[in-house]
Every structure is written in structure tokens, then in C-alpha cells.
Design a protein around this motif. Structure first.
Motif, mmCIF file in Angstrom:
data_model
loop_
_atom_site.group_PDB
_atom_site.id
_atom_site.type_symbol
_atom_site.label_atom_id
_atom_site.label_comp_id
_atom_site.label_asym_id
_atom_site.label_seq_id
_atom_site.Cartn_x
_atom_site.Cartn_y
_atom_site.Cartn_z
ATOM 1 N N THR A 125 0.851 -1.185 0.000
ATOM 2 C CA THR A 125 0.000 0.000 0.000
ATOM 3 C C THR A 125 0.886 1.234 0.000
ATOM 4 O O THR A 125 2.067 1.165 0.362
ATOM 5 C CB THR A 125 -0.922 -0.005 1.236
ATOM 6 O OG1 THR A 125 -1.812 1.096 1.188
ATOM 7 C CG2 THR A 125 -0.105 0.059 2.516
ATOM 8 N N LYS A 138 -4.851 1.411 10.354
ATOM 9 C CA LYS A 138 -6.067 1.731 9.598
ATOM 10 C C LYS A 138 -7.246 1.933 10.550
ATOM 11 O O LYS A 138 -8.021 2.885 10.401
ATOM 12 C CB LYS A 138 -6.390 0.632 8.592
ATOM 13 C CG LYS A 138 -7.627 0.920 7.738
ATOM 14 C CD LYS A 138 -7.855 -0.162 6.706
ATOM 15 C CE LYS A 138 -9.126 0.095 5.911
ATOM 16 N NZ LYS A 138 -9.059 1.337 5.113
ATOM 17 N N GLU A 185 -4.358 3.388 4.400
ATOM 18 C CA GLU A 185 -4.998 2.567 3.369
ATOM 19 C C GLU A 185 -4.688 1.087 3.518
ATOM 20 O O GLU A 185 -5.217 0.260 2.773
ATOM 21 C CB GLU A 185 -4.539 3.029 1.980
ATOM 22 C CG GLU A 185 -4.975 4.447 1.617
ATOM 23 C CD GLU A 185 -4.383 4.906 0.304
ATOM 24 O OE1 GLU A 185 -3.447 4.235 -0.189
ATOM 25 O OE2 GLU A 185 -4.843 5.923 -0.243
ATOM 26 N N SER A 186 -3.823 0.739 4.461
ATOM 27 C CA SER A 186 -3.388 -0.655 4.595
ATOM 28 C C SER A 186 -4.449 -1.482 5.305
ATOM 29 O O SER A 186 -4.760 -1.245 6.473
ATOM 30 C CB SER A 186 -2.060 -0.728 5.351
ATOM 31 O OG SER A 186 -2.151 -0.051 6.584
#
Length: 328
Positions: free
Chosen positions: A194, A206, A199-200
Motif C-alpha cells: 500500500t 487503519k 490505506e493498509s
């Protein structure tokens, strides 16, 4: 030489540990297997669901986690005082969420009257279960065994799914805790899975980022994920940093290049380390290269020296590089 687990895990020295567990098979734990073209991405959800459920049963909190393709990382904190405060009924109820218990423990919860011998046996059993509910080995067992069974059924095979021995490093101080957490939270970025931490998928960073955004940038404990160890400067049992400062720290560290890792965050450098009273160079070196900098202990040189003196140790087996990785 590999050290016995009882020498690596000592709650008198510290209750915080960095854990790594790897899959033994050629095929990935999660993600897409290039050899068979099968997609096992759904297994990430299996691991996350189980590991986030267990802190409600064990007296073990999760500070950070990242579920990768063929392994996962955890930073955990064992709450020994919490387990000691549980009543017999509380211990039994928690244990019964994992196992069926015994005839005596089930009769006790049903309100049946126990004879003196049964009460003695129950008291002994409760103490065994209480100790297991703060035991990292039992915690890991209850993550790995269900995943092994589900994966073996899915793969139509038998045998080991995980390495026989998970890796653990003791975390001795707040600086070591932050370095370990940042290391774990940046794993997907370093592996180029990522571009940014928020965004992971299937990571603690996250979850923290989503709660922070949803709460309109609140640093209050009530606005943080209830299945992760809270971030707060106002309570000693919490991680001594605000949510905003921690997210900035992860972001700043992720922009720096890590040895043998290609991935990093492509954004501007925020100025947050002055507020944390940490040295940029030393903290960066520790969080980027935690496996190369530390063997069995994570923390400042002074914390590690105190650990040696307290427990009569002459040297750290496998301790690598500088004694001042996190400063003096």
C-alpha cells in the motif's frame, strides 16, 4: 542458541512484547498464490477477527498489529493486575468462551451446590486458567489453531500451517514501545502492499486512522477503537502519546527509507518529534531496523542495562549493533 520462552517472557521485567508469527508453507497465508493462482485474501479477515476478539477474554491488550502475506506482527501488553482482580466466576466465564471447561466449573456457573472437595478442585483449576489467560503462549495458540484448521480444510491437506515457534522481543520502555508499534504499522508500506498506512487493510493503523477521522480528530479514549490499547497521555496504563501525535509519527517515519525495504510514504515531513522528546536519528534507526537493532529486548540502552542488572544477566544473546539505539 535459541532461548527458552520462559527466559524471554518475564512479566516482572516487562509486560509488553513484539510478536511475529510466520506460515511454514510455500503458499501465502493471505493474498494471491502465484503458483496456484488461488486468492487467499479472505484469510486476513479470519486472523483479524480472531485476534481482536481475544483481548475481551484474555488479560492481554493489542497495541498494534499488521497481517501480511505469510506472517503477522503484534505488539501486545499483558495486564497482570486485571487478571489478579478477576473473581473465580469471571475467570470461568472467560475460559468457557474458549473451551468447554469441566463438569465442576459448569455446575458452578449453573448454581449447583459443590461439596468441599469439588470446591478445592475448582479453586485449583481457576488458578490454572487465570495464569493461562495472561500467558502469551496460550494467547497465540488461540489465534493460530483456528486459522490452521480453517486453512487445512480449505487447502484439503493436513500438517503444520505455522512455524513451531513464534518470535518475541521484550519491550522495556515507552521509547521501545513506540518504535515497535511504528515498525508494525508501517509493514505494509515497507512491503509496497500500500502507499499509505491509513490505506493498509487489516492493520491497527487503519483502525486508528478511521476512528480518528470519524471522531473529527478527537484524541479522547472513548473515540478510539475499543479493541486496541488506547493512546493517551493522561493514564499510565495507556500508550503515552495522543492519537494525532502517533499518526504523525507513523507518517513521518514512513517517509524515511528503510534498509533493505523499498516501500516508503511519499509526502512532506511533519515536525512532531520535538513534542515527543525523542531524538530523530536514534528513534528512526530503531523503528526502521528493529530486527537488526534488537534481539530479545527492545528499549533504550539504559533500560536494557537495568534489565541485565536486575536479573543478573551478563550479556544479551544475539544483541546486535549499538547499545545506544534509542539513546542513553
Amino acid at each position: 542458541m535459541t532461548k527458552a520462552r520462559k527466559r524471554l517472557v518475564n512479566y516482572t521485567a516487562t509486560t509488553k512484547y513484539l510478536i511475529t508469527c510466520r506460515c511454514v508453507r510455500r503458499a501465502f497465508l493471505c493474498g494471491k498464490d502465484e503458483y496456484t493462482n488461488q486468492d487467499f485474501e479472505h484469510r486476513r479477515a479470519w486472523v483479524e477477527d480472531i485476534l481482536l476478539k481475544l483481548p475481551s477474554i484474555f488479560a492481554i491488550d493489542i497495541a498494534s498489529y499488521a497481517i501480511m502475506n505469510n506472517h503477522y506482527h503484534l505488539v501486545i501488553s499483558v495486564n497482570v493486575k486485571q487478571a489478579e482482580s478477576w473473581s473465580a466466576a469471571e475467570v470461568i466465564k472467560r475460559w468457557h468462551q474458549l473451551y468447554t471447561g469441566t463438569m465442576i466449573s459448569r455446575a458452578f456457573l449453573d448454581g449447583s451446590k459443590l461439596n468441599p472437595q469439588e470446591r478445592i478442585l475448582l479453586a485449583e483449576t481457576v488458578e490454572i486458567w487465570r495464569n493461562r489467560l495472561i500467558n502469551i503462549g496460550w494467547f497465540m495458540k488461540n489465534i493460530n489453531e483456528p486459522i490452521s484448521r480453517l486453512s487445512n480444510i480449505e487447502d484439503n491437506c493436513t500438517g503444520k500451517f505455522w512455524e513451531g515457534r513464534y518470535k518475541s522481543k521484550a519491550i522495556l520502555d515507552d521509547e521501545g514501545l513506540l518504535a515497535a508499534m511504528v515498525y508494525v504499522d508501517l509493514n505494509p508500506v515497507r512491503a509496497q502492499m500500500t502507499k499509505t498506512p491509513e490505506e493498509s487493510e487489516y492493520t491497527s493503523i487503519k483502525k486508528r486512522s478511521e476512528c480518528f477521522k470519524k471522531s473529527n480528530h478527537s484524541n479522547l479514549v472513548k473515540d478510539q477503537p475499543n479493541d486496541l490499547l488506547p493512546l493517551s497521555k493522561h493514564c499510565k496504563t495507556h500508550i503515552q502519546i495522543s492519537t494525532k501525535a502517533y499518526l504523525e509519527l507513523v507518517d513521518w517515519t514512513g517517509k524515511q527509507s528503510a534498509e533493505s525495504k523499498k516501500g516508503k510514504i511519499d509526502s512532506e515531513l511533519p515536525d512532531i518529534l520535538t513534542r515527543l522528546d525523542l531524538s530523530e536519528t536514534l528513534f528512526l534507526n530503531a523503528s526502521l531496523n528493529i530486527n537488526n537493532s534488537f534481539a530479545n529486548l527492545i528499549g533504550k540502552a539504559s533500560s536494557i542495562d537495568q534489565h541485565f542488572s536486575k536479573f543478573g544477566l551478563k550479556r544479551a544473546c544475539g544483541w546486535v549493533k549499538s547499545l545506544s539505539v534509542l539513546g542513553l
